[in-house]
Scaffold this active site. Structure first.
Site, PDB file in Angstrom:
ATOM      1  N   CYS A  31      71.409  87.312  60.324  1.00  0.00           N
ATOM      2  CA  CYS A  31      71.970  87.793  59.061  1.00  0.00           C
ATOM      3  C   CYS A  31      71.117  87.196  57.948  1.00  0.00           C
ATOM      4  O   CYS A  31      70.146  86.495  58.217  1.00  0.00           O
ATOM      5  CB  CYS A  31      73.462  87.468  58.914  1.00  0.00           C
ATOM      6  SG  CYS A  31      73.890  85.734  58.797  1.00  0.00           S
ATOM      7  N   CYS A  88      71.091  92.434  57.463  1.00  0.00           N
ATOM      8  CA  CYS A  88      69.819  91.988  56.882  1.00  0.00           C
ATOM      9  C   CYS A  88      68.863  93.150  56.657  1.00  0.00           C
ATOM     10  O   CYS A  88      67.804  92.973  56.076  1.00  0.00           O
ATOM     11  CB  CYS A  88      69.176  90.873  57.694  1.00  0.00           C
ATOM     12  SG  CYS A  88      68.567  91.356  59.310  1.00  0.00           S
ATOM     13  N   CYS A 144      64.658  92.349  58.818  1.00  0.00           N
ATOM     14  CA  CYS A 144      64.552  92.003  60.238  1.00  0.00           C
ATOM     15  C   CYS A 144      63.303  92.634  60.831  1.00  0.00           C
ATOM     16  O   CYS A 144      63.125  93.845  60.739  1.00  0.00           O
ATOM     17  CB  CYS A 144      65.784  92.498  60.995  1.00  0.00           C
ATOM     18  SG  CYS A 144      67.297  91.710  60.460  1.00  0.00           S
TER      19      CYS A 144
END
Length: 139
Positions: A13, A87, A91
């Protein structure tokens, strides 16, 4: 005869201070040594959310010593399953990995009453993940 490799799961996250910490804690407890667990954040906070620490303590999991960790390319490459939690494009993506995106409320800035339902939802999802991986959850 060698035993099969243990699956590796990375929870990501933004701040690695709430959702990914809770998910990693549940997977560690429920999966035991049958799964390798990592968590990280694309922009890690300085500390884990105190309401998250308290919510997990209520169910007997102590993460008071955990610290948010920065997401690295190495962590992603070393993982079989990468589970993102809000996120987005931060990512990194590598072909051949299994990616899941768990839509969960962010506990940041919320008190214990708001964190409990997120905690319970994460526990259910982790139990489902273990079932998908063919791992029996510890009680």
């Amino acid at each position: 005869m060698s035993s099969p490799a243990v699956p590796s799961v990375l929870f990501v996250c933004v701040h690695n201070a709430g959702r990914s910490q809770m998910a990693a804690a549940f997977l560690t407890r429920l999966g035991g040594d049958q799964v390798e667990v990592r968590s990280a954040g694309s922009a890690p906070a300085d500390t884990v959310n105190p309401a998250v620490v308290e919510a997990l303590a209520e169910v007997g999991i102590d993460i008071s010593a955990e610290v948010p960790k920065v997401l690295t390319v190495e962590a992603v490459k070393a993982s079989d399953v990468v589970i993102t939690m809000g996120c987005g494009d931060a990512c990194p993506y590598f072909p051949g990995k299994r990616y899941l995106d768990w839509q969960l409320d962010d506990p940041a800035g919320h008190g214990l009453d708001a964190v409990r339902p997120i905690r319970d939802q994460i526990e259910r999802r982790v139990r489902g993940l273990l079932a998908e991986l063919g791992i029996e959850a510890a009680s």
